[in-house]
Design a protein around this motif. Structure first.
Motif, mmCIF file in Angstrom:
data_model
loop_
_atom_site.group_PDB
_atom_site.id
_atom_site.type_symbol
_atom_site.label_atom_id
_atom_site.label_comp_id
_atom_site.label_asym_id
_atom_site.label_seq_id
_atom_site.Cartn_x
_atom_site.Cartn_y
_atom_site.Cartn_z
ATOM 1 N N GLU A 189 25.974 -17.816 146.591
ATOM 2 C CA GLU A 189 26.138 -16.613 145.783
ATOM 3 C C GLU A 189 27.536 -16.048 146.021
ATOM 4 N N THR A 190 28.338 -15.974 144.973
ATOM 5 C CA THR A 190 29.691 -15.454 145.123
ATOM 6 C C THR A 190 29.796 -13.965 144.813
ATOM 7 N N ILE A 191 28.856 -13.422 144.039
ATOM 8 C CA ILE A 191 28.901 -12.014 143.651
ATOM 9 C C ILE A 191 28.038 -11.205 144.611
ATOM 10 N N GLN A 192 28.623 -10.145 145.182
ATOM 11 C CA GLN A 192 27.934 -9.299 146.147
ATOM 12 C C GLN A 192 28.066 -7.836 145.719
ATOM 13 N N PRO A 193 27.090 -6.982 146.105
ATOM 14 C CA PRO A 193 27.124 -5.582 145.671
ATOM 15 C C PRO A 193 28.012 -4.684 146.513
ATOM 16 N N ALA A 194 28.581 -5.188 147.608
ATOM 17 C CA ALA A 194 29.398 -4.354 148.485
ATOM 18 C C ALA A 194 30.175 -5.239 149.440
ATOM 19 N N ALA A 195 31.112 -4.619 150.151
ATOM 20 C CA ALA A 195 31.827 -5.318 151.209
ATOM 21 C C ALA A 195 30.893 -5.507 152.407
ATOM 22 N N HIS A 196 31.328 -6.272 153.397
ATOM 23 C CA HIS A 196 30.532 -6.537 154.592
ATOM 24 C C HIS A 196 31.041 -5.675 155.748
ATOM 25 N N ALA A 197 30.259 -5.614 156.824
ATOM 26 C CA ALA A 197 30.654 -4.853 158.013
ATOM 27 C C ALA A 197 30.124 -5.539 159.258
ATOM 28 N N TRP A 198 30.888 -5.451 160.333
ATOM 29 C CA TRP A 198 30.459 -5.962 161.635
ATOM 30 C C TRP A 198 31.151 -5.137 162.709
ATOM 31 N N GLU B 10 37.795 -10.899 144.915
ATOM 32 C CA GLU B 10 38.037 -9.912 143.864
ATOM 33 C C GLU B 10 37.041 -8.766 144.079
ATOM 34 N N TYR B 11 37.573 -7.573 144.288
ATOM 35 C CA TYR B 11 36.780 -6.393 144.629
ATOM 36 C C TYR B 11 36.990 -5.377 143.497
ATOM 37 N N ARG B 12 35.947 -5.136 142.699
ATOM 38 C CA ARG B 12 36.061 -4.249 141.538
ATOM 39 C C ARG B 12 35.202 -3.007 141.738
ATOM 40 N N THR B 13 35.783 -1.861 141.465
ATOM 41 C CA THR B 13 35.073 -0.577 141.562
ATOM 42 C C THR B 13 35.292 0.197 140.271
ATOM 43 N N ARG C 212 36.959 8.106 133.320
ATOM 44 C CA ARG C 212 36.563 6.869 133.982
ATOM 45 C C ARG C 212 37.785 6.179 134.557
ATOM 46 N N ILE C 213 37.556 5.350 135.558
ATOM 47 C CA ILE C 213 38.654 4.608 136.161
ATOM 48 C C ILE C 213 38.108 3.331 136.766
ATOM 49 N N ALA C 214 38.862 2.254 136.682
ATOM 50 C CA ALA C 214 38.464 0.977 137.259
ATOM 51 C C ALA C 214 39.567 0.490 138.201
ATOM 52 N N LEU C 215 39.164 0.101 139.401
ATOM 53 C CA LEU C 215 40.088 -0.450 140.389
ATOM 54 C C LEU C 215 39.741 -1.908 140.612
ATOM 55 N N THR C 216 40.749 -2.754 140.649
ATOM 56 C CA THR C 216 40.553 -4.165 140.967
ATOM 57 C C THR C 216 41.533 -4.542 142.061
ATOM 58 N N VAL C 217 41.006 -5.015 143.172
ATOM 59 C CA VAL C 217 41.865 -5.460 144.267
ATOM 60 C C VAL C 217 41.421 -6.858 144.664
ATOM 61 N N GLY C 218 42.341 -7.624 145.220
ATOM 62 C CA GLY C 218 41.947 -8.954 145.656
ATOM 63 C C GLY C 218 43.138 -9.870 145.818
ATOM 64 N N GLY C 219 42.815 -11.114 146.121
ATOM 65 C CA GLY C 219 43.841 -12.120 146.330
ATOM 66 C C GLY C 219 43.283 -13.288 147.112
ATOM 67 N N GLU D 60 31.423 -4.295 142.681
ATOM 68 C CA GLU D 60 31.124 -5.720 142.626
ATOM 69 C C GLU D 60 32.189 -6.475 143.408
ATOM 70 N N VAL D 61 31.737 -7.293 144.345
ATOM 71 C CA VAL D 61 32.652 -8.067 145.187
ATOM 72 C C VAL D 61 32.376 -9.547 144.961
ATOM 73 N N ALA D 62 33.421 -10.293 144.663
ATOM 74 C CA ALA D 62 33.301 -11.738 144.501
ATOM 75 C C ALA D 62 34.096 -12.422 145.604
ATOM 76 N N VAL D 63 33.416 -13.276 146.380
ATOM 77 C CA VAL D 63 34.067 -14.023 147.459
ATOM 78 C C VAL D 63 33.760 -15.496 147.238
ATOM 79 N N ALA D 64 34.798 -16.316 147.122
ATOM 80 C CA ALA D 64 34.599 -17.741 146.851
ATOM 81 C C ALA D 64 35.639 -18.554 147.596
ATOM 82 N N GLU D 65 35.287 -19.790 147.902
ATOM 83 C CA GLU D 65 36.220 -20.719 148.511
ATOM 84 C C GLU D 65 36.997 -21.412 147.404
#
Length: 277
Positions: A198-207, A6-9, A71-78, A262-267
């Motif tokens: 930790e499932t909550i992260q402040p940003a996406a990752h990069a490689w 879940e990626y919220r901006t 103001r605007i809020a975007l939520t993406v994920g799956g 805010e980015v949440a990544v969980a198994e």
């Protein structure tokens, strides 16, 4: 592994805006080792969404909002199913010639320091795959991960000289050094399931990914000193951050803006793997 993202901006503007246009690179593709089960893009106001692919083959969504809006809020994920393929990428959209990814950009320009660093790696490793793994591990040791230096627009040379940076810096330096050695390389944005719980992260990752004859594209996460595993979800690629940034756009209206991510990544099921952060 079955991962839930879940990626919220949230944007807030100091005065109402007349119009917003955003380009979203937030939808992961399905390919060998990565299957998107479901995915959504939601906006908390009246908006028009138009989906397409960009020149790199990334899935993009154009977002149009007519104001006034403050103001605007975007939520993406799956949910995404992933497999550990030792970083090897196959079956993903590849509309561009491999040679394009030898091209330097302002963010991936190699200076004398990066060139010397890459040359030392080349002398120490015999074959292409070994050199790229050696480059990944050497950068992990050389560049200290520092969340306080989070400027994704900083060039590789500046980050290398400072000796510290965030995952975007590691990816830019890897691309610069790999291209010096003659290997096509590209920037990757995506998500990572952390190993510390930790499932909550402040940003996406990069490689980064580099192309090796006989193998194809292979991922290298220099920030963690490893190749991507099933804890990674690959979203977009490009020559550098600007080509693969999750969000980019413009607004019509004065004043300032603030943004919170805010980015949440969980198994969602199965046994947790031992992955890097």
């Amino acid at each position: 592994m079955r991962l839930r993202i879940e990626y919220r901006t949230h944007y807030a503007f100091s005065q109402p805006q007349r119009r917003l246009v955003q380009l979203l690179r937030v939808t992961p593709p399905s390919f060998d080792g990565q299957a998107v089960i479901d995915w959504h893009v939601e906006v908390d106001c009246d908006a028009r969404l138009k989906r397409s692919r960009d020149g790199y083959g990334n899935e993009v969504t154009m977002l149009y909002v007519d104001g006034p809006i403050d103001r605007i809020a975007l939520t993406v994920g799956g949910e995404v199913l992933t497999e550990d393929r030792a970083g090897m990428v196959a079956g993903a959209p590849e509309p561009l010639p491999i040679e394009l990814f030898l091209r330097p950009t302002p963010q991936t320009e190699a200076d004398a320091g990066i060139i010397a660093f890459a040359d030392d790696i080349a002398e120490a490793a015999a074959d292409p795959l070994s050199r790229l793994h050696a480059l990944c591990h050497a950068l992990h040791r050389q560049i200290v991960f520092d969340t306080g230096n989070g400027d994704p627009h900083r060039g590789a040379a500046a980050a290398f000289a400072e000796g510290r940076g965030v995952c975007q810096d590691h990816a830019h330096i890897f691309c610069a050094a790999a291209r010096v050695l003659g290997y096509p390389a590209r920037y990757v944005s995506g998500h990572l399931l952390r190993s510390d719980g930790e499932t909550i992260q402040p940003a996406a990752h990069a490689w980064a990914e580099a192309h090796v004859d006989g193998y194809g594209w292979i991922g290298f996460d220099a920030a963690n000193g490893m190749s991507p595993t099933d804890a990674y979800v690959r979203v977009a690629v490009g020559l550098d951050y600007r080509d693969a940034a999750p969000l980019a756009g413009m607004r019509v209206g004065g004043g300032g803006e603030t943004m919170h991510v805010e980015v949440a990544v969980a198994e969602t099921g199965g046994q947790r793997q031992n992955q890097a952060q």
